[in-house]
Design a protein around this motif. Structure first.
Motif, mmCIF file in Angstrom:
data_model
loop_
_atom_site.group_PDB
_atom_site.id
_atom_site.type_symbol
_atom_site.label_atom_id
_atom_site.label_comp_id
_atom_site.label_asym_id
_atom_site.label_seq_id
_atom_site.Cartn_x
_atom_site.Cartn_y
_atom_site.Cartn_z
ATOM 1 N N LYS A 172 -0.200 0.475 -3.337
ATOM 2 C CA LYS A 172 0.153 -0.718 -2.561
ATOM 3 C C LYS A 172 -0.457 -0.624 -1.147
ATOM 4 O O LYS A 172 0.242 -0.744 -0.135
ATOM 5 N N ASP B 214 -1.416 -5.891 0.631
ATOM 6 C CA ASP B 214 -0.779 -6.985 -0.100
ATOM 7 C C ASP B 214 -1.131 -8.272 0.639
ATOM 8 O O ASP B 214 -0.341 -8.802 1.406
ATOM 9 N N ASP C 128 -7.396 -8.197 -1.282
ATOM 10 C CA ASP C 128 -6.721 -6.948 -1.675
ATOM 11 C C ASP C 128 -7.748 -5.832 -1.937
ATOM 12 O O ASP C 128 -7.417 -4.651 -1.890
ATOM 13 N N SER D 192 -3.331 -3.999 -4.568
ATOM 14 C CA SER D 192 -1.885 -4.043 -4.303
ATOM 15 C C SER D 192 -1.076 -3.415 -5.440
ATOM 16 O O SER D 192 0.149 -3.510 -5.453
#
Ligand code: FMN
Length: 329
Positions: free
Chosen positions: A232, A235, A314, A319
């Motif tokens: 992650k 995002d 991203d 993400s």
């Protein structure tokens, strides 16, 4: 048995060298960088060089009102200030470069732009894998497009991008961020959430350091694939892109006018700056909520387009969360 003086010492592989650029006013980006670098340092397997950037004329923190506004024309036009000489001469070899940066007026902050625009950066970064780390309010997408251009001009290989943003609602951050930067206090405005990236996210950034440690130990930085997928790292919120585009255009045009009026810091820029800030607040209060509202209404029709944009911003780290359990501490 060979006499002792003929036994060759074991040739240990040289420790991989990591260059970390450092500029932070409030200490926020410094803390995030520290969180990422600490696992690399702890492993004892790397030689880490932290290079602080010092503009010749330091930007104040807390900012004075006019100095804060006065930074936008040069930020938008990426006209960087001179930096004090670095401790590096460009002949050093690094295996990985960690480049943390903050966003100023929808562009990379001026001290970072200044570093990337000097010939030394090309010598240091050409062909090298780079991990960018952004910490900002929440509008970074077009700044990152600019960053990609600056890195490409240095011949660097952008492998990963990590982004940490203020978790509060966008409209609130338009007030809490300037209040923080002008007062020096995160919770200057009563009733509104504190400004900046939250402490838990800063601490959890150590997962990136752990993943980099493992990737470097397996020579993965020599390849073209990102090292920080499944963590992650980013995002992106493509709903903010319309506001970013409107803001970038406005900063560029008004910045051009202000640069024609005077040099940074000159008193004659002030009346126009004052006029512009009034216009800007009206723009923020109208365009941003309006564009978010229109997009909310159009979401069913925009879904595919927004998904494509999200994927673009991203990239490269993504993400996804599939490796979080391995690296979360
Ligand atoms: C002059 C200035 C302009 C900024 N403009 C933006 C912006 O356009 N978008 C954004 O998300 N954050 C913006 N920020 C917030 C910064 O990206 C950053 O989060 C904050 O300044 C703290 O960074 P530090 O680590 O240097 O203390 C701005 C900050 C400053 C000082």
């Amino acid at each position: 048995m060979a006499p002792l003086n003929t036994i060759k010492p074991l040739a240990l592989p040289a420790a991989k060298r990591i260059l970390v650029l450092a500029y932070s006013q409030t200490g926020q980006l410094a803390q995030i960088t520290q969180s990422i670098v600490e696992p690399l340092r702890k492993s004892g397997n790397f030689s880490i060089h932290i290079e602080p950037l010092h503009p010749v004329a330091p930007y104040p923190f807390p900012w004075r009102f006019f100095a804060f506004l006065d930074a936008f024309p040069e930020s938008a036009h990426m006209v960087a200030p001179p930096l004090q000489p670095l401790s590096l001469n460009g002949d050093e070899e690094f295996d990985l470069v960690i480049l943390p940066y903050q966003v100023w007026y929808l562009a990379p902050s001026l001290p970072i732009t200044a570093f990337l625009k000097q010939p030394l950066a090309k010598k240091l970064l050409a062909g090298k894998p780079v991990v960018t780390v952004i910490a900002c309010r929440n509008m970074w997408m077009l700044a990152h497009d600019k960053m990609k251009g600056l890195l490409a001009a240095c011949g660097a290989r952008l492998l990963d991008n990590v982004v940490l943003v203020d978790p509060s609602p966008t409209l609130a951050t338009f007030f809490t961020t300037p209040a923080w930067l002008l007062s020096g206090k995160r919770d200057f405005l009563p009733g509104l959430p504190p400004a900046g990236v939250d402490a838990a996210s800063i601490k959890a950034a150590s997962r990136f350091g752990l993943a980099l440690r493992d990737a470097l130990q397996n020579d993965q930085e020599r390849g073209a694939k990102p090292l920080l997928t499944g963590l992650k790292a980013v995002d992106a919120d493509p709903n903010l892109l319309f506001s970013e585009k409107a803001g970038t255009r406005s900063f560029y045009l008004w910045g051009k006018l202000l640069r024609a009026v005077g040099e940074p810091g000159q008193l004659r820029r002030r009346p126009l700056l004052l006029f512009y800030v009034t216009f800007l607040i009206a723009l923020i209060l109208s365009v941003v909520p309006l564009s978010l509202l229109i997009q909310a209404l159009l979401r069913p029709f925009l879904r595919r387009r927004l998904a494509v944009l999200k994927q673009k911003f991203d990239a490269p780290s993504g993400s996804g969360i599939e490796r979080m359990s391995v690296y979360e501490q």
